[in-house]
Design a protein around this motif. Structure first.
Motif, PDB file in Angstrom:
ATOM      1  N   ALA A 100      43.628  26.917  35.156  1.00 38.01           N
ATOM      2  CA  ALA A 100      43.271  28.226  35.713  1.00 38.01           C
ATOM      3  C   ALA A 100      41.758  28.418  35.770  1.00 38.01           C
ATOM      4  N   LEU A 101      41.031  27.893  34.788  1.00 39.15           N
ATOM      5  CA  LEU A 101      39.574  28.031  34.789  1.00 39.15           C
ATOM      6  C   LEU A 101      38.938  27.302  35.966  1.00 39.15           C
ATOM      7  N   LEU A 102      39.573  26.233  36.406  1.00 42.12           N
ATOM      8  CA  LEU A 102      39.040  25.474  37.535  1.00 42.12           C
ATOM      9  C   LEU A 102      39.514  26.020  38.880  1.00 42.12           C
ATOM     10  N   VAL A 103      40.757  26.460  38.940  1.00 42.91           N
ATOM     11  CA  VAL A 103      41.308  26.964  40.203  1.00 42.91           C
ATOM     12  C   VAL A 103      40.960  28.430  40.416  1.00 42.91           C
ATOM     13  N   GLY A 104      40.872  29.195  39.335  1.00 47.40           N
ATOM     14  CA  GLY A 104      40.656  30.636  39.431  1.00 47.40           C
ATOM     15  C   GLY A 104      39.464  31.064  40.273  1.00 47.40           C
ATOM     16  N   PRO A 105      38.277  30.453  40.085  1.00 43.93           N
ATOM     17  CA  PRO A 105      37.116  30.887  40.888  1.00 43.93           C
ATOM     18  C   PRO A 105      37.336  30.789  42.389  1.00 43.93           C
TER      19      PRO A 105
ATOM     20  N   PHE B 208      37.101  33.858  45.007  1.00 45.23           N
ATOM     21  CA  PHE B 208      36.284  33.773  46.222  1.00 45.23           C
ATOM     22  C   PHE B 208      37.123  34.076  47.460  1.00 45.23           C
ATOM     23  N   ARG B 209      38.335  33.500  47.526  1.00 44.18           N
ATOM     24  CA  ARG B 209      39.206  33.722  48.689  1.00 44.18           C
ATOM     25  C   ARG B 209      39.509  35.209  48.862  1.00 44.18           C
ATOM     26  N   LEU B 210      39.843  35.858  47.763  1.00 40.78           N
ATOM     27  CA  LEU B 210      40.192  37.274  47.837  1.00 40.78           C
ATOM     28  C   LEU B 210      38.977  38.122  48.194  1.00 40.78           C
ATOM     29  N   ALA B 211      37.833  37.797  47.623  1.00 42.48           N
ATOM     30  CA  ALA B 211      36.629  38.594  47.869  1.00 42.48           C
ATOM     31  C   ALA B 211      36.064  38.360  49.269  1.00 42.48           C
ATOM     32  N   TYR B 212      36.123  37.109  49.744  1.00 44.08           N
ATOM     33  CA  TYR B 212      35.482  36.779  51.016  1.00 44.08           C
ATOM     34  C   TYR B 212      36.421  36.949  52.201  1.00 44.08           C
ATOM     35  N   PHE B 213      37.661  36.476  52.054  1.00 43.92           N
ATOM     36  CA  PHE B 213      38.611  36.534  53.170  1.00 43.92           C
ATOM     37  C   PHE B 213      39.607  37.678  53.046  1.00 43.92           C
ATOM     38  N   GLY B 214      39.696  38.281  51.874  1.00 42.15           N
ATOM     39  CA  GLY B 214      40.594  39.417  51.691  1.00 42.15           C
ATOM     40  C   GLY B 214      42.054  39.041  51.614  1.00 42.15           C
ATOM     41  N   GLU B 215      42.360  37.780  51.297  1.00 40.85           N
ATOM     42  CA  GLU B 215      43.741  37.308  51.223  1.00 40.85           C
ATOM     43  C   GLU B 215      43.927  36.446  49.977  1.00 40.85           C
TER      44      GLU B 215
END
Length: 453
Positions: A206-211, A215-222
């Motif tokens: 999770a520490l490696l995949v989480g960022p 980023f996906r949620l913050a930048y692309f909104g999905e």
């Protein structure tokens, strides 16, 4: 002559030549598929200051290989040409797949076992392994990472922190990596009987995949890439998936030997007839490998497969041959090793003939094609020239371009201001249109005249 404990058998070097022959066959037929030009356009726009977008001002994640895009972008930052990278970078991972299996086979040579690199040789001459050794996509990098993750997870040292990191890398290369991670978690729970160990594995992952998810949620909104909605949106297509799966295993029927191979390993384990110190390790490896193979079969078949023949089954192809090789080794019969090598190589070479007969040229079988034949170098060169001409003609205007299938390279080479990918991969609205009629797998949402207008 004394051989170091961890060194491969000297006889292993005899097989280096055919491995190199298979590898250089892949080099000679190096190609670039049209789909990778979507990702290359994202990278080009990023370096032009428009952000990680396909069209300026539209934040839509039109690719599924976040880490692969980042790797290409990083190397491009150091001056390497993107198209050249797309064409040749995956060859490094193909070489590592072959090298990993070659080395592993040689290390187990003993008085009872020859240590023949059955799996490595099979993959070296496997037609579609050679095809996807290049092409531009993340397929071979994902295959290598999954292979390493399996070997580390079920290896004798139980280096599960490293395994978690490898499964995380696989997930960053393709979202399907999360499916294999779930199987690895179940395996570790069964093997260690420790919730603490499982929790530690999950935290590292999770520490490696989480960022990237943040980023996906913050930048692309999905939460998920736009391609998920464009290609499947959670729907199933078992009928088409069965066509895809049966076509692959009818051509590569030799890989079906993995089923009796698993039975051999299971029987050996249950009857406690494994007198080699590596026996228990191999039985655990067979269990983990089989879980990954089964997951792939269910996932790919439910999804409906792909329009690119074999691509979705490339990641488990090394695992299938690995299972066969290990089952043969457990019999501890040198004659059977030699027979297995001849049978497997014969089956792979025969599959090359079937491949050419059933998927010649640009022929389609229920929407499935030999993608390599669709995008030869001369085709990409034609699209490059068309794109550059179109780009010069439209420069300084506000015109948008509606692309046809197979014209993603045109948007990249022409540096077009706005381009509509016709199947919704890079368009939020088009990706969520209902599927009117089943057709080409993964490309069943198409832009209508109203969409274009």
């Amino acid at each position: 002559m004394t051989v170091a404990r961890n060194a491969p058998s000297p006889r292993l070097w005899l097989f280096a030549v055919p491995l190199l022959v298979g590898f250089f066959e892949a080099v000679q037929q190096a190609w670039v598929c049209d789909d990778i030009f979507i990702s290359l356009r994202y990278i080009a726009n990023l370096f032009q200051g428009d952000g990680l977008v396909f069209n300026a001002g539209e934040r839509v994640e039109g690719y599924t290989h976040f880490l692969w895009v980042m790797i290409l972008a990083t190397l491009h930052r150091f001056g390497m040409d993107l198209v050249w990278l797309a064409k040749y970078l995956s060859l490094v991972t193909f070489a590592l797949v072959l090298g990993t299996l070659w080395w592993r086979a040689g290390r187990r040579a003993s008085n009872a076992v020859l240590g023949l690199p059955v799996a490595a040789l099979a993959l070296a001459f496997h037609k579609d392994m050679q095809i996807y050794a290049t092409g531009g996509l993340e397929t071979m990098a994902f295959t290598l990472t999954l292979l390493w993750a399996v070997l580390v997870t079920a290896g004798p040292q139980k280096r599960w922190d490293l395994a978690a990191a490898l499964y995380a890398i696989a997930t960053l290369l393709r979202p399907e990596g999360a499916l294999y991670t779930s199987a690895a978690l179940m395996f570790i729970l069964w093997s260690s009987r420790s919730l603490r160990t499982v929790l530690r594995f999950a935290i590292v992952w999770a520490l490696l995949v989480g960022p990237s998810e943040v980023f996906r949620l913050a930048y692309f909104g999905e939460w998920l890439p736009n391609t998920y909605y464009a290609k499947s949106g959670g729907t199933s297509n078992w009928h088409q998936g069965w066509i895809y799966t049966s076509l692959y295993f009818s051509i590569y029927a030799v890989q079906l030997l993995a089923l009796p191979a698993f039975i051999v390993v299971a029987v050996k384990a249950l009857r406690n007839r494994i007198d080699s110190p590596q026996g228990p390790v191999r039985s655990q490896l067979a269990l983990l490998v089989s879980s990954h193979i089964l997951l792939s079969l269910l996932y790919v078949t439910r999804l409906g497969g792909d329009f690119m023949f074999a691509r979705f089954y490339i990641p488990i192809t090394p695992l299938l041959f690995l299972l066969i090789e290990d089952a043969v080794v457990l019999t501890r019969r040198r004659s059977l090793e030699v027979i297995a090598l001849l049978v497997i190589l014969g089956g792979v070479l025969y599959a090359r003939e079937l491949h050419g007969q059933r998927l010649p040229g640009r022929e389609r079988i229920k929407g499935i094609v030999n993608e390599y034949n669709f995008y030869p170098p001369d085709y990409i060169e034609v699209v490059r020239r068309q794109g550059e001409v179109l780009g010069r003609a439209l420069r300084g205007t506000t015109a948008g371009v509606g692309l046809l299938s197979g014209q993603d390279a045109m948007a990249y080479f022409g540096n077009l201001r706005y381009a509509l990918e016709p199947h919704g991969l890079t368009d939020h609205v088009l990706a969520r249109k209902p599927i009117a009629e089943r057709g080409r797998p993964g490309h069943e949402r198409t832009a209508s005249l109203e969409d274009l207008l």
